[in-house]
Design a protein around this motif. Sequence first.
Motif, PDB file in Angstrom:
ATOM      1  N   ARG A   6      -5.638   2.726  19.494  1.00 59.88           N
ATOM      2  CA  ARG A   6      -5.841   3.367  18.188  1.00 59.88           C
ATOM      3  C   ARG A   6      -4.572   3.292  17.339  1.00 59.88           C
ATOM      4  N   VAL A   7      -3.402   3.330  17.982  1.00 61.68           N
ATOM      5  CA  VAL A   7      -2.151   3.163  17.235  1.00 61.68           C
ATOM      6  C   VAL A   7      -2.163   1.828  16.506  1.00 61.68           C
ATOM      7  N   PHE A   8      -2.538   0.764  17.214  1.00 63.65           N
ATOM      8  CA  PHE A   8      -2.572  -0.565  16.590  1.00 63.65           C
ATOM      9  C   PHE A   8      -3.648  -0.637  15.510  1.00 63.65           C
ATOM     10  N   SER A   9      -4.779   0.024  15.748  1.00 64.37           N
ATOM     11  CA  SER A   9      -5.865   0.008  14.776  1.00 64.37           C
ATOM     12  C   SER A   9      -5.455   0.712  13.477  1.00 64.37           C
ATOM     13  N   ILE A  10      -4.785   1.856  13.610  1.00 63.34           N
ATOM     14  CA  ILE A  10      -4.326   2.577  12.419  1.00 63.34           C
ATOM     15  C   ILE A  10      -3.270   1.756  11.680  1.00 63.34           C
ATOM     16  N   PHE A  11      -2.370   1.111  12.442  1.00 65.66           N
ATOM     17  CA  PHE A  11      -1.347   0.285  11.801  1.00 65.66           C
ATOM     18  C   PHE A  11      -1.986  -0.847  10.986  1.00 65.66           C
ATOM     19  N   LYS A  12      -3.059  -1.423  11.518  1.00 64.60           N
ATOM     20  CA  LYS A  12      -3.764  -2.469  10.771  1.00 64.60           C
ATOM     21  C   LYS A  12      -4.360  -1.903   9.489  1.00 64.60           C
ATOM     22  N   GLU A  13      -4.904  -0.687   9.561  1.00 64.04           N
ATOM     23  CA  GLU A  13      -5.443  -0.042   8.358  1.00 64.04           C
ATOM     24  C   GLU A  13      -4.345   0.193   7.328  1.00 64.04           C
ATOM     25  N   LEU A  14      -3.195   0.696   7.784  1.00 59.65           N
ATOM     26  CA  LEU A  14      -2.086   0.953   6.863  1.00 59.65           C
ATOM     27  C   LEU A  14      -1.623  -0.323   6.179  1.00 59.65           C
ATOM     28  N   ASN A  15      -1.637  -1.437   6.904  1.00 59.95           N
ATOM     29  CA  ASN A  15      -1.143  -2.680   6.333  1.00 59.95           C
ATOM     30  C   ASN A  15      -2.108  -3.328   5.354  1.00 59.95           C
ATOM     31  N   GLN A  16      -3.275  -2.733   5.204  1.00 64.50           N
ATOM     32  CA  GLN A  16      -4.185  -3.166   4.129  1.00 64.50           C
ATOM     33  C   GLN A  16      -3.916  -2.397   2.844  1.00 64.50           C
ATOM     34  N   ILE A  17      -3.025  -1.402   2.925  1.00 67.92           N
ATOM     35  CA  ILE A  17      -2.719  -0.552   1.771  1.00 67.92           C
ATOM     36  C   ILE A  17      -1.331  -0.911   1.250  1.00 67.92           C
ATOM     37  N   PRO A  18      -1.214  -1.543   0.092  1.00 67.71           N
ATOM     38  CA  PRO A  18       0.113  -1.827  -0.461  1.00 67.71           C
ATOM     39  C   PRO A  18       0.886  -0.517  -0.643  1.00 67.71           C
ATOM     40  N   ARG A  19       2.147  -0.480  -0.184  1.00 66.36           N
ATOM     41  CA  ARG A  19       2.890   0.775  -0.249  1.00 66.36           C
ATOM     42  C   ARG A  19       4.395   0.547  -0.436  1.00 66.36           C
ATOM     43  N   PRO A  20       4.771  -0.227  -1.467  1.00 66.16           N
ATOM     44  CA  PRO A  20       6.204  -0.331  -1.746  1.00 66.16           C
ATOM     45  C   PRO A  20       6.755   1.010  -2.211  1.00 66.16           C
ATOM     46  N   SER A  21       8.053   1.191  -2.073  1.00 69.45           N
ATOM     47  CA  SER A  21       8.693   2.407  -2.561  1.00 69.45           C
ATOM     48  C   SER A  21       8.327   2.629  -4.032  1.00 69.45           C
ATOM     49  N   HIS A  22       8.143   3.895  -4.379  1.00 64.86           N
ATOM     50  CA  HIS A  22       7.777   4.346  -5.731  1.00 64.86           C
ATOM     51  C   HIS A  22       6.287   4.166  -6.040  1.00 64.86           C
ATOM     52  N   HIS A  23       5.544   3.565  -5.117  1.00 65.53           N
ATOM     53  CA  HIS A  23       4.117   3.320  -5.364  1.00 65.53           C
ATOM     54  C   HIS A  23       3.300   3.672  -4.118  1.00 65.53           C
ATOM     55  N   GLU A  24       3.415   4.916  -3.690  1.00 69.28           N
ATOM     56  CA  GLU A  24       2.777   5.339  -2.443  1.00 69.28           C
ATOM     57  C   GLU A  24       1.487   6.123  -2.654  1.00 69.28           C
ATOM     58  N   GLU A  25       0.961   6.124  -3.888  1.00 63.55           N
ATOM     59  CA  GLU A  25      -0.200   6.971  -4.180  1.00 63.55           C
ATOM     60  C   GLU A  25      -1.386   6.654  -3.276  1.00 63.55           C
ATOM     61  N   ARG A  26      -1.621   5.334  -3.048  1.00 58.94           N
ATOM     62  CA  ARG A  26      -2.805   4.959  -2.276  1.00 58.94           C
ATOM     63  C   ARG A  26      -2.676   5.329  -0.795  1.00 58.94           C
ATOM     64  N   VAL A  27      -1.477   5.190  -0.250  1.00 65.46           N
ATOM     65  CA  VAL A  27      -1.329   5.571   1.160  1.00 65.46           C
ATOM     66  C   VAL A  27      -1.315   7.089   1.300  1.00 65.46           C
ATOM     67  N   ALA A  28      -0.827   7.806   0.291  1.00 67.95           N
ATOM     68  CA  ALA A  28      -0.928   9.273   0.316  1.00 67.95           C
ATOM     69  C   ALA A  28      -2.391   9.700   0.274  1.00 67.95           C
ATOM     70  N   ASP A  29      -3.201   9.006  -0.535  1.00 67.27           N
ATOM     71  CA  ASP A  29      -4.652   9.273  -0.545  1.00 67.27           C
ATOM     72  C   ASP A  29      -5.242   9.065   0.844  1.00 67.27           C
ATOM     73  N   TYR A  30      -4.835   7.980   1.492  1.00 67.16           N
ATOM     74  CA  TYR A  30      -5.329   7.665   2.834  1.00 67.16           C
ATOM     75  C   TYR A  30      -5.014   8.803   3.799  1.00 67.16           C
ATOM     76  N   LEU A  31      -3.794   9.337   3.733  1.00 65.53           N
ATOM     77  CA  LEU A  31      -3.395  10.408   4.641  1.00 65.53           C
ATOM     78  C   LEU A  31      -4.201  11.680   4.393  1.00 65.53           C
TER      79      LEU A  31
END
Length: 474
Positions: A6-31
């Motif tokens: 599941r760790v690897f599965s979640i990491f794969k999900e995170l890597n589908q979400i662009p998340r450069p510094s200053h632009h974390e809105e989408r990964v914050a939504d995911y969390l």
Amino acid sequence: MNGIERVFSIFKELNQIPRPSHHEERVADYLCLFAERLHLAYERDKENCVVIRKPATPGYETADPIVLLNHMDIVCVGMNDPLNDPIEAYLEDGWMKAKGTSLGADNGIGLSMALAVLEDDSIVHPALEVMTTTNEEDGMSGAAGLSKDFLKGRKVINLDSEDYDTITTGAAGACLQFHRIPIERVPVTDDHCNWYRITIEGGLGGHSGVDINKGRCSAVIPAKAILKAVCQEKAVDVSEIEIGEANASIASKGKIVICAASAIAEAFKKQIDDINRQLRETYPQDPNISCNLEPCDGRNTKIPKETITSLADSLEQVPQGVVKMSEAMPGTVETSNNVGRISTEADHIFVSTHTRSFIDTDMDSLSKDIASTLMAVGADSEVIMSAPAWQENQQSSFLALVSNTFQDVLGWRPRMVAMHFVLEAGFFVQHYPGIQIASIGPRIVEPHSTSERVELTTIADIWQVLLELLRRNQ
């Protein structure tokens, strides 16, 4: 699906979400959606930092809460469009790598572990706070802006370490500055001017903290030599400069666009050859970095020679690399500076500098000297981030528990070390009195570069250590 899968599965999900510094809105939504799906309480602040809380499992209700700390942003090296491009990871010879870009293991693997713990009700633990900050890689504004009541726990397991066989117990402070030298572009009126692009490429790059003493050649070094050569030739002018990929990385590539008369161009090519020869002699550990000159399309404007001269002179005075080694910690860099990026914009030349030190006063002094040097040539200098150094008490019972857990689970005891990278721990110590922090993680090699990779067996090992640590905090 077991825990590590599941760790690897979640990491794969995170890597589908662009998340450069200053632009974390989408990964914050995911969390936030992750917490809602599990019916867990969470908070999200104005900087998009997110904390998810999970109650203690039966029998652990009176234990001290545990904080699992990570950051959600990544350094996006090699991406054409960091705001939209996903990361394509693959496995090779026991490592996870990415195709043509940085991997995002820093700090996506640690975050994936923390989320997998939240999701698995078979894991025993005290009350948990999974704390995920923003902009850790380019200013730490997320950690700096946390409210005093955002976090309840005082025992922190930071999963943002990259040295598998260590417990990171200290980190250098850092000062990130942006400098802008104003320019008034001059129209190009000479139709007989020949245009050339000087490309700097092939550098290893890397993390501007942990890799700063490994003998790597920042692309800033040949760029300074090229600019110095330009200043010596009256018939050569500069139109564009683009050096470096990220403020927190050792620059691995760049380009400088020049115009020159034909006769001068041949002599200038010889100077480029001389620069390449000097690079090979000076940086044997970075053998593939080189400069190449080739014709290119013309530009409409150029930068005044006096401005380029001022830039070149000031860069000669700004340190690049190790400034001082530590006497108290043999083999450890005490103070360094990295010029991360240089770029020409419409009305200014942008320069970023990242100064680090275990001695806060030395960091402040050096960063002020750098600002003064660039301000002397007209730059407007701005402190983007100033993070304090952090040093944990290595004799604490909490660190002893972490060390003993490594010994019992993996059969060996990790080193306790202070690292020449900056962690958010200094801000947490300021915000939350009495907090204790131990930083652990899998083996991540070449972070902040297209060669970033993580060793798979070490992920599984740290996962087992983490689960046992949670079980022992009763």
